[in-house]
Write a protein that holds these residues in place. Structure first.
Motif, PDB file in Angstrom:
ATOM      1  N   GLY A  71      -9.996 -16.951 209.223  1.00  0.00           N
ATOM      2  CA  GLY A  71      -9.760 -16.705 207.806  1.00  0.00           C
ATOM      3  C   GLY A  71      -8.524 -17.378 207.254  1.00  0.00           C
ATOM      4  N   TYR A 112     -16.094 -27.659 197.306  1.00  0.00           N
ATOM      5  CA  TYR A 112     -15.301 -26.903 196.330  1.00  0.00           C
ATOM      6  C   TYR A 112     -14.352 -27.867 195.622  1.00  0.00           C
ATOM      7  CZ  TYR A 112     -16.488 -22.668 199.011  1.00  0.00           C
ATOM      8  OH  TYR A 112     -17.131 -21.648 199.651  1.00  0.00           O
ATOM      9  N   GLN A 159     -19.367 -25.662 210.521  1.00  0.00           N
ATOM     10  CA  GLN A 159     -18.996 -24.663 211.520  1.00  0.00           C
ATOM     11  C   GLN A 159     -20.239 -24.042 212.172  1.00  0.00           C
ATOM     12  OE1 GLN A 159     -15.997 -22.105 210.046  1.00  0.00           O
ATOM     13  NE2 GLN A 159     -15.947 -20.797 211.851  1.00  0.00           N
ATOM     14  N   LYS A 200      -9.157 -22.876 206.932  1.00  0.00           N
ATOM     15  CA  LYS A 200      -9.463 -24.202 207.472  1.00  0.00           C
ATOM     16  C   LYS A 200     -10.747 -24.775 206.871  1.00  0.00           C
ATOM     17  CE  LYS A 200      -9.696 -22.495 211.644  1.00  0.00           C
ATOM     18  NZ  LYS A 200      -9.493 -21.049 211.479  1.00  0.00           N
ATOM     19  N   THR A 201     -11.817 -23.970 206.912  1.00  0.00           N
ATOM     20  CA  THR A 201     -13.098 -24.444 206.370  1.00  0.00           C
ATOM     21  C   THR A 201     -12.980 -24.701 204.872  1.00  0.00           C
ATOM     22  OG1 THR A 201     -14.304 -23.255 208.079  1.00  0.00           O
ATOM     23  CG2 THR A 201     -15.543 -23.886 206.142  1.00  0.00           C
ATOM     24  N   THR A 202     -12.194 -23.873 204.206  1.00  0.00           N
ATOM     25  CA  THR A 202     -12.009 -24.072 202.773  1.00  0.00           C
ATOM     26  C   THR A 202     -11.337 -25.423 202.490  1.00  0.00           C
ATOM     27  OG1 THR A 202     -11.814 -21.687 202.544  1.00  0.00           O
ATOM     28  CG2 THR A 202     -11.100 -23.005 200.685  1.00  0.00           C
TER      29      THR A 202
HETATM   30  N1  LIG Z   1     -16.665 -19.134 198.359  1.00  0.00           N
HETATM   31  C1  LIG Z   1     -15.728 -18.214 198.623  1.00  0.00           C
HETATM   32  N2  LIG Z   1     -15.524 -17.179 197.790  1.00  0.00           N
HETATM   33  C2  LIG Z   1     -14.599 -16.244 198.048  1.00  0.00           C
HETATM   34  N3  LIG Z   1     -13.794 -16.266 199.116  1.00  0.00           N
HETATM   35  C3  LIG Z   1     -13.933 -17.274 199.995  1.00  0.00           C
HETATM   36  C4  LIG Z   1     -14.902 -18.295 199.803  1.00  0.00           C
HETATM   37  N4  LIG Z   1     -14.828 -19.184 200.832  1.00  0.00           N
HETATM   38  C5  LIG Z   1     -13.844 -18.710 201.625  1.00  0.00           C
HETATM   39  N5  LIG Z   1     -13.309 -17.584 201.145  1.00  0.00           N
HETATM   40  C6  LIG Z   1     -12.206 -16.824 201.734  1.00  0.00           C
HETATM   41  O1  LIG Z   1     -11.157 -17.705 201.999  1.00  0.00           O
HETATM   42  C7  LIG Z   1     -10.493 -17.365 203.217  1.00  0.00           C
HETATM   43  C8  LIG Z   1     -10.479 -18.554 204.139  1.00  0.00           C
HETATM   44  O2  LIG Z   1     -11.790 -18.751 204.673  1.00  0.00           O
HETATM   45  P1  LIG Z   1     -12.162 -19.972 205.599  1.00  0.00           P
HETATM   46  O3  LIG Z   1     -13.612 -19.890 205.849  1.00  0.00           O
HETATM   47  O4  LIG Z   1     -11.637 -21.211 205.025  1.00  0.00           O
HETATM   48  O5  LIG Z   1     -11.369 -19.619 206.930  1.00  0.00           O
HETATM   49  P2  LIG Z   1     -11.353 -20.385 208.313  1.00  0.00           P
HETATM   50  O6  LIG Z   1      -9.930 -20.738 208.573  1.00  0.00           O
HETATM   51  O7  LIG Z   1     -12.338 -21.466 208.322  1.00  0.00           O
HETATM   52  O8  LIG Z   1     -11.758 -19.214 209.294  1.00  0.00           O
HETATM   53  P3  LIG Z   1     -12.721 -19.235 210.588  1.00  0.00           P
HETATM   54  O9  LIG Z   1     -11.857 -19.615 211.734  1.00  0.00           O
HETATM   55  O10 LIG Z   1     -13.180 -17.831 210.699  1.00  0.00           O
HETATM   56  O11 LIG Z   1     -13.801 -20.185 210.310  1.00  0.00           O
HETATM   57  C9  LIG Z   1     -11.221 -16.165 203.770  1.00  0.00           C
HETATM   58  O12 LIG Z   1     -10.508 -15.008 203.412  1.00  0.00           O
HETATM   59  C10 LIG Z   1     -12.567 -16.194 203.074  1.00  0.00           C
HETATM   60  O13 LIG Z   1     -13.095 -14.919 202.922  1.00  0.00           O
END
Ligand SMILES: Nc1ncnc2c1ncn2[C@@H]1O[C@H](COP(=O)(O)OP(=O)(O)OP(=O)(O)O)[C@@H](O)[C@H]1O
Ligand SMILES: [Mg+2]
Lengths: 339, 252
Positions: B39, B53, B85, B42-44
């Motif tokens: 969370g 996005y 992912q 990273k994916t964002t």
């Molecule tokens: N489309 C969206 N709308 C609302 N919140 C989002 C959205 N996409 C991501 N988030 C939130 O943004 C935060 C970052 O999410 P992200 O998926 O980027 O994490 P991550 O680092 O990839 O985690 P993981 O290791 O679990 O994949 C999280 O709290 C997630 O719930």
């Protein structure tokens, strides 16, 4: 083009010609009467309508419920043209030009509706296309030029079994080639995973609208054929139920299988006619068969694959050699190769 | 000038600032790791870099051109491609078709040539067939050419997704947790695939990973993300000894 493909083309062409001459022969000798001939023409029209819908629903993966609307646009556009120009050119030419006009008109309406509608997915797309389909019907019902609710009369009856047959064959050929090309792969990738398709560079919006426009255009051609066979148009024949009928053919034949669509169109056009004897139970039986079908073969008759003579040949050969092997081994003493 | 440059990008989802003032520079042929706990965002970051996005603030430039507001397919054309992912393959299509779809920018024929089967159709289809099979050879996957993607073993599915991303001929490849769900054997093969890519393709790689040790071994540069903020950036050695990173990964 390699040899195997050439052979397949030749076989398919031969089969198509064989069916055509066979049917022509049966009509000439009276084995198939006027009533039968009418059913065959309806089969061919349904093949055109359902295979075009299959492009959108089966190949592109977008559920739409307004196909009858495009059929209506094509039917009316082509009929209005031929009504105005009948007698001024040979019938066949008049039919061809009318159908092209019907196809183009439906295609344009398809693009106009498709650009906003295709932003939506799943149920939303189904509902909005259903809405657009009804709008088209209501508009036709309420304007003067189409004859309104009284219907459109005086359409020259210039579509025949021959023209319907070759036009249906052409539509299938075009759809087959389109789906087996880079455009077809792009369309399939959208069905499989739209996000992934965009992520490898597929212009998803463009291909969705392209597929939608081509499908609408062919639905228009199907509508044009219908108009010039029935020679009378009633807007209420192009309602929601008509769209559902076309969709049922696609689902039964298999999403993404053109050969499946042909078989399903044939079965589902003949079935209600064959069940006429059961009068009241007719629709009940028809629905019951569909339910049974969906329970036992939800992917449709042909799944997503195409029937091909080559595969049939390979399979029978496989079965044959398996049988022969068993014969050779014979009896109980059949252990092979294990040391 | 860096190949990919993100300047102060942020994104807000309602009340949540998922990524806050993120900066990144990747040079040609560089291998950069992006790590952080669940969370972290990273994916964002990936989703912003690939046009899924749009950042609410900041700018992203690929090869000196801004990509903010561009569609994902336009960004692919400009030279950035990615994997997901949770694997996203065209499941009901064959391995070869999966690659061909990614390769389609090099096939210059129109819809009309498809329908009429004009010479350009045959020419480019032949090219596609050969080029994509050769491509599968690089990854030792030719034997699977006619297998449906969904029937591949897990590790091979990951590999195919990477190969498919590479078939778009990117300048930078972004891998989102490619080792997720893999057993040690598959992870080992993945590492081999990555070094194969580095040897055969002259491209930069941005790698998201959970597993610190995996990233530490191969990345030239590492960016550590926590709660949407970059908490450390530098070589493996530097980040490993950073007290914030230790806190995030090992607890207080
Ligand atoms: N489309 C969206 N709308 C609302 N919140 C989002 C959205 N996409 C991501 N988030 C939130 O943004 C935060 C970052 O999410 P992200 O998926 O980027 O994490 P991550 O680092 O990839 O985690 P993981 O290791 O679990 O994949 C999280 O709290 C997630 O719930
Ligand atoms: Mg993630």
């Amino acid at each position: 083009m390699n040899n195997k493909m050439l052979k397949n083309y030749a076989i398919n062409l031969a089969v198509v010609i064989l069916i055509f001459t066979g049917l022509m022969g049966m009509m000439a000798t009276g084995m198939l009467n006027k009533y039968h001939q009418g059913i065959i023409i309806f089969i061919l029209i349904n093949v055109i309508l359902a295979s075009s819908l299959n492009l959108v629903t089966g190949f592109l993966g977008q559920l739409t419920l307004g196909h009858a609307g495009f059929m209506a646009v094509g039917a009316y556009a082509s009929a209005l043209f031929s009504v105005a120009l009948k007698g001024q050119m040979p019938n066949l030419l008049l039919l061809i030009i009318s159908l092209i006009i019907g196809g183009i008109a439906a295609s344009i309406v398809g693009i106009v509706i498709g650009i906003p509608a295709l932003r939506l997915r799943g149920d939303y797309l189904a509902i909005i296309t259903l809405g657009f389909g009804e709008v088209i019907r209501v508009v036709i019902n309420n304007i003067k030029i189409t004859g309104g609710a009284q219907g459109l009369t005086g359409i020259p009856r210039i579509a025949s079994f021959q023209s319907a047959f070759w036009i249906a064959a052409l539509v299938i050929l075009v759809l087959y080639r389109l789906t087996h090309s880079k455009q077809g792969r792009a369309i399939l990738s959208i069905r499989e995973d739209e996000v992934a398709a965009e992520a490898v560079g597929v212009r998803t919006t463009y291909y969705k609208v392209l597929g939608f426009a081509i499908a609408a255009g062919f639905a228009g051609v199907g509508g044009g054929l219908y108009a010039h066979y029935i020679a009378f148009l009633d807007p209420n024949t192009f309602g929601f139920m008509r769209s559902v009928e076309i969709l049922v053919i696609v689902v039964l034949g298999g999403m993404g299988s053109l050969t499946g669509t042909i078989v399903a169109a044939t079965v589902l056009t003949i079935l209600p006619e064959a069940l006429r004897g059961f009068s009241d139970f007719r629709m009940l039986l028809y629905s019951f068969m569909l339910i049974v079908m969906m329970l036992f073969r939800p992917q449709g008759l042909f799944g997503t694959g195409e029937f091909s003579w080559q595969t049939l040949y390979d399979r029978t050969k496989l079965v044959h050699s398996a049988l022969r092997k068993r014969e050779k081994r014979g009896g109980i003493d059949g252990s092979t190769g294990s040391k | 000038m860096a190949l990919l440059e993100a300047n102060n990008i942020s994104i807000q989802f309602g009340g949540l600032k998922a990524v806050d003032n993120f900066n990144l520079q990747i040079n040609d042929k560089e291998l950069v790791g992006l790590i952080g706990p669940n969370g972290a965002g990273k994916t964002t970051v990936f989703n912003m870099l690939t046009g899924v996005y749009m950042p609410t603030e900041g700018d992203i430039a690929l090869d000196g051109r801004s990509i903010v507001g561009k569609k994902p397919y336009e960004i692919v054309k400009m030279g950035a491609s990615r994997t997901f992912q949770n694997i996203r393959l065209f499941k009901e299509l064959t391995v070869l078709e999966n690659i061909k779809i990614a390769y389609h920018h090099d096939l210059h024929y129109s819809t009309l040539s498809s329908i009429l089967r004009l010479p350009s159709f045959w020419k480019y289809e032949k090219l596609a067939e050969e080029a994509c099979l050769e491509f599968l050879d690089i990854f030792e996957m030719r034997e699977y050419a006619d297998t449906l993607a969904k029937n591949l073993p897990y590790g091979k599915q990951r590999k195919l997704e990477i190969a498919r991303a590479l078939a778009t001929k990117p300048k930078i490849l972004m891998l989102d947790e490619p080792a997720a769900g893999m057993n040690p054997q598959e992870t080992h093969e993945l590492m081999e695939t990555i070094s194969l890519i580095r040897k055969n393709f002259n491209i930069a790689i941005l790698l998201i990973e959970h597993d610190m040790s995996l990233v530490m071994g191969i990345c030239e540069k590492i960016v550590v993300l926590d709660y949407g903020k970059v908490i450390a950036q530098g070589t493996a050695e530097e980040t490993k000894n950073n007290k914030d990173v230790i806190r995030v990964y090992l607890g207080e």
